[in-house]
Every structure is written in C-alpha cells, then in structure tokens.
Design an enzyme around this catalytic site. Structure first.
Site, PDB file in Angstrom:
ATOM      1  N   CYS A 148     -17.875 -10.925  16.853  1.00 55.05           N
ATOM      2  CA  CYS A 148     -16.751 -10.151  16.330  1.00 55.05           C
ATOM      3  C   CYS A 148     -15.777  -9.768  17.440  1.00 55.05           C
ATOM      4  CB  CYS A 148     -17.250  -8.899  15.602  1.00 55.05           C
ATOM      5  SG  CYS A 148     -18.175  -7.757  16.662  1.00 55.05           S
ATOM      6  N   CYS A 185      -4.370  -0.074   8.583  1.00 56.98           N
ATOM      7  CA  CYS A 185      -4.106  -1.500   8.396  1.00 56.98           C
ATOM      8  C   CYS A 185      -2.844  -1.867   9.171  1.00 56.98           C
ATOM      9  CB  CYS A 185      -3.951  -1.826   6.916  1.00 56.98           C
ATOM     10  SG  CYS A 185      -5.449  -1.608   5.948  1.00 56.98           S
ATOM     11  N   CYS A 230      -7.668   3.755  -1.890  1.00 56.06           N
ATOM     12  CA  CYS A 230      -7.375   2.669  -0.944  1.00 56.06           C
ATOM     13  C   CYS A 230      -7.490   1.314  -1.631  1.00 56.06           C
ATOM     14  CB  CYS A 230      -8.344   2.747   0.230  1.00 56.06           C
ATOM     15  SG  CYS A 230      -8.197   1.389   1.408  1.00 56.06           S
ATOM     16  N   CYS A 255      -1.122   6.681   6.437  1.00 54.10           N
ATOM     17  CA  CYS A 255      -2.239   5.895   6.982  1.00 54.10           C
ATOM     18  C   CYS A 255      -1.685   4.650   7.652  1.00 54.10           C
ATOM     19  CB  CYS A 255      -3.220   5.514   5.881  1.00 54.10           C
ATOM     20  SG  CYS A 255      -4.611   4.503   6.476  1.00 54.10           S
ATOM     21  N   TYR A 265     -30.688 -10.407  17.393  1.00 53.76           N
ATOM     22  CA  TYR A 265     -29.799  -9.394  16.804  1.00 53.76           C
ATOM     23  C   TYR A 265     -29.701  -9.670  15.301  1.00 53.76           C
ATOM     24  CZ  TYR A 265     -28.247  -9.432  21.716  1.00 53.76           C
ATOM     25  OH  TYR A 265     -28.194  -9.427  23.089  1.00 53.76           O
ATOM     26  N   ASN A 279     -26.145 -12.945  17.001  1.00 46.18           N
ATOM     27  CA  ASN A 279     -25.089 -12.233  16.281  1.00 46.18           C
ATOM     28  C   ASN A 279     -25.020 -10.816  16.844  1.00 46.18           C
ATOM     29  OD1 ASN A 279     -23.179 -11.453  14.381  1.00 46.18           O
ATOM     30  ND2 ASN A 279     -24.694 -11.016  12.815  1.00 46.18           N
ATOM     31  N   GLN A 337     -22.027  -6.872   6.895  1.00 44.13           N
ATOM     32  CA  GLN A 337     -20.597  -7.138   6.967  1.00 44.13           C
ATOM     33  C   GLN A 337     -19.868  -6.463   5.808  1.00 44.13           C
ATOM     34  OE1 GLN A 337     -19.186  -8.539   9.454  1.00 44.13           O
ATOM     35  NE2 GLN A 337     -20.560 -10.034  10.382  1.00 44.13           N
ATOM     36  N   GLU A 374     -34.753  -7.772  16.155  1.00 47.19           N
ATOM     37  CA  GLU A 374     -33.734  -6.742  15.970  1.00 47.19           C
ATOM     38  C   GLU A 374     -34.259  -5.417  16.522  1.00 47.19           C
ATOM     39  OE1 GLU A 374     -30.944  -4.159  15.154  1.00 47.19           O
ATOM     40  OE2 GLU A 374     -30.563  -6.297  14.807  1.00 47.19           O
ATOM     41  N   CYS A 385       0.845  -1.191   0.000  1.00 42.77           N
ATOM     42  CA  CYS A 385       0.000   0.000   0.000  1.00 42.77           C
ATOM     43  C   CYS A 385       0.881   1.242   0.000  1.00 42.77           C
ATOM     44  CB  CYS A 385      -0.906  -0.001   1.220  1.00 42.77           C
ATOM     45  SG  CYS A 385      -1.863   1.517   1.415  1.00 42.77           S
TER      46      CYS A 385
END
Length: 374
Positions: A331, A14, A88, A11, A241, A305, A212, A262, A3
């Site tokens: 997550c 990442c 990007c 930046c 969820y 979730n 996602q 939800e 990158c």
C-alpha cells in the site's frame, strides 16, 4: 463523484473529489510507476484494476463529537469540534443505510461524547463494518467501562432497528491521544466474527481484524493472486503478514503446503476459523515472520502483504533464501521500492495497481518477483 460535504468545505478527506475518475486512475498509475521505475519497466504493468468510484467503503470510522443533546458522527475540525458526516457518499449501500440509523440510536442513548479540547466525556468513536451479505459489526470506543450498561441497554434497540447486526462490542481507550482504539475489547454478542464472503472464500473478521476497506477491489486483488500463483503451481507457500488469511486461503490448493504467519493472535484465530470452515489444510502461526521462520527451509513461493513501512529486514532474508518467487502486495510504493532495492536477485515479472481508495492518491500495488530461471 459529487459530495455536498466537500462542496460546503466541511470535509476535505477526499483530496481528489471533483477530478474525473478516469483521470484519477491514470494519474495514480503514473505516480506509482514513477516511484517504481527503477524496478518495473513500463511493459510489465497490467492495466489498473478499479471498482466503483463511490459507495465502495465497507467500513465507517466515525469520530463522535458535539454534545449529548447534539452529537456529531464523522470527523473533528482543526479546533477539535465535531463535524457530522453520517451521509458520506463513500459508504457501500448497506453501510450507508445503517450509519444514520445507528447514529440516531447512539445519540439517544445518554452516552456523552468525548470532548477532545476539554478531555471530558466518554464516547470517542463508532466503528461500523458491513459484509457483502449486509451483516454488520458495530464497535463503540469508550474512555472507560463506566458506561457499559448504557451500551448493553442500546444493544436490543440496535438489533431491532438493524436486524443484520451480527457483532457488537465495546473497545476501551482510556488515553488522551490520537489513536482509534485501545487494547481491551468486550464483545457483547454471542457472535464473535463477521463473515466476509468473497467468491469461493469466506473470511471471518473479529473485532480488531484488519480487512481492506474496498470489498470489490480486494476480491479482484485475491483473484489476480490466484491467477499469477496458479501459473507456477508451487508445492509450498508462505503468506507472511497474513492477517485473517486472505491470500493464504485464496491460494490454498490440494497438495499444496500453505502456512500463514501474522503478529496478531486474534487475526490468526480468524484465519483458522475460516480454514476449518472451508476444510482446507492451510496452517497459521502467530508471531513475527522475521524471527519465527529465519531457520526454516525456504518454500517454493512467498507472499508478503506488510503494513505501510514495508518488510524491513525480511527483504535481506528473502534475497538470501533462494525462494524462487515472491508476490508482494503493497500500500506504499515508496517502501516497496526500498524493499525491491534490497532484493536484486528477485526481479519483477509483472505488476498491477489496484485502486482501493478512489478520490485519493493512495493505491495498492501487486508485483510478482522471480529469480532468473524460476
């Protein structure tokens, strides 16, 4: 992945840039397994699921900075000044092609970027989502409605330059604080949703719907859920969820009673739109699962979730409910470990890491839990 922005030091989003991707994947697996070692023995882990290490993001969240004559689209530095990242390498192809074009059009619109240190200006963010079919949702986050006419004038130019543009909206975020968007959204197009086609299921995203950011890995996550849940073939299933219904709609089957819950009414509306289009009998309700369903008889299977904080008090309800099986998509391995600790009667049967976020240490984890004899 290489990158130019990272190499130039402009930046550091990442954090794992430059680390070979197989090493990243192995390190992520080890880190997640270590966080869950008290609940998931080594032999229960399937191999990690991964997609491309670059060109995988379906959404660009661009902070607008600079000046009216020299706008930047990307992030802010520590001094609150704009850093342009419109090229990007994480963006999937349709998004990568659209962002520079859109940035040029917005820069020529006369909109004034919001200056964070001075608390002046109007345009705060440009948010762009690309579907698997190359269609776009474009959202401009403004400080106030005073510049709506400029955005309306911009709309035909955007649709001419980017014919795949389906939904365009303005979000109003008047407060000076580090939040992406506000509560008020004005959709400027006849189309209200962006269809996200994933094999046999098309999810409809409204402007404030969560999805996602990695479409390839999200599709893999849903396929894995179909395989694991399909083995026990429950007669009834709750998706808590549920968002726009990703798990519920992938797990709907003839004769199976499926209910998704939800908090967001907008997400529920999206899920109902998808269910009607598919012709499936899945039901969706807006509300808090921890209070809406506590007096309901437990189903044969529950999918959760949750956001990063985990399921909280719902863990105690699941533990006492008698639900035979639970599928937990997380997550955050730390909150997942805490929730598993609160459900000792539900033992992990299998687990898998899904690398939603290459070039970072974040990952999605899918675990199936079952009571003894289930």
């Amino acid at each position: 992945m290489q990158c130019d922005y990272f190499d130039a030091g402009v930046c550091r989003s990442c954090a794992l840039m430059g680390v070979p991707y197989p090493t990243q994947l192995a390190d992520t697996q080890r880190s997640v397994a270590a966080a869950l070692h008290a609940h998931v023995p080594d032999e229960l882990w399937d191999a990690p699921f991964s997609g491309p290490e670059q060109a995988f993001r379906n959404k660009a969240k661009l902070v607008v900075g600079g000046t009216r004559d020299a706008m930047t689209f990307g992030i802010l530095d520590v001094a609150g000044q704009g850093v342009d990242l419109r090229h990007c390498g994480l963006y999937e192809p349709a998004l990568a092609a659209a962002v520079p074009v859109l940035a040029d059009l917005v820069a020529g619109s006369g909109l004034v970027p919001y200056d964070v240190p001075r608390r002046q200006g109007e345009l705060k963010h440009v948010l762009v989502t690309a579907s698997p079919d190359g269609e776009l949702m474009v959202r401009l986050v403004l400080r106030s409605p005073g510049q709506l006419n400029r955005v309306r004038e911009l709309l035909p130019l955007v649709r001419e330059a980017l014919p795949g543009t389906r939904v365009v909206s303005v979000n109003l975020q008047p407060e000076h604080k580090a939040v992406l968007e506000g509560d008020e959204e004005l959709v400027l197009t006849a189309e209200q949703t962006l269809p996200m086609r994933l094999s046999s299921v098309t999810l409809h995203l409204r402007t404030r719907s969560f999805f996602q950011t990695n479409t390839v890995v999200a599709a893999g996550l849903y396929r894995q859920a179909q395989e694991w849940v399909g083995e026990s073939a429950p007669a009834s299933l709750w998706d808590l969820y549920c968002g726009v219904g990703g798990f519920a709609l992938h797990l709907a089957a003839p004769g199976r009673d499926v209910l998704g819950v939800e908090r967001s009414p907008e997400a529920v509306l999206s899920a109902r739109t998808s269910a009607a289009e598919m012709g499936v009998a899945a039901r969706f309700a807006a509300g808090d699962a921890t209070s809406l369903l506590v007096d309901e008889p437990a189903p044969g299977y529950v999918v959760v979730n949750p956001p990063r904080r985990g399921i909280g008090s719902l863990a105690a309800w699941l533990e006492a409910s008698g639900v035979p099986r639970v599928l937990y998509s997380s997550c955050n391995a730390t909150s997942l470990a805490r929730d598993l600790e609160a459900m000792p009667s539900l033992r992990v049967r299998r687990a898998r890491v899904f690398d939603m976020f290459p070039q970072s240490s974040h990952a999605e984890v899918l675990v199936e839990l079952a009571r003894d004899g289930a």
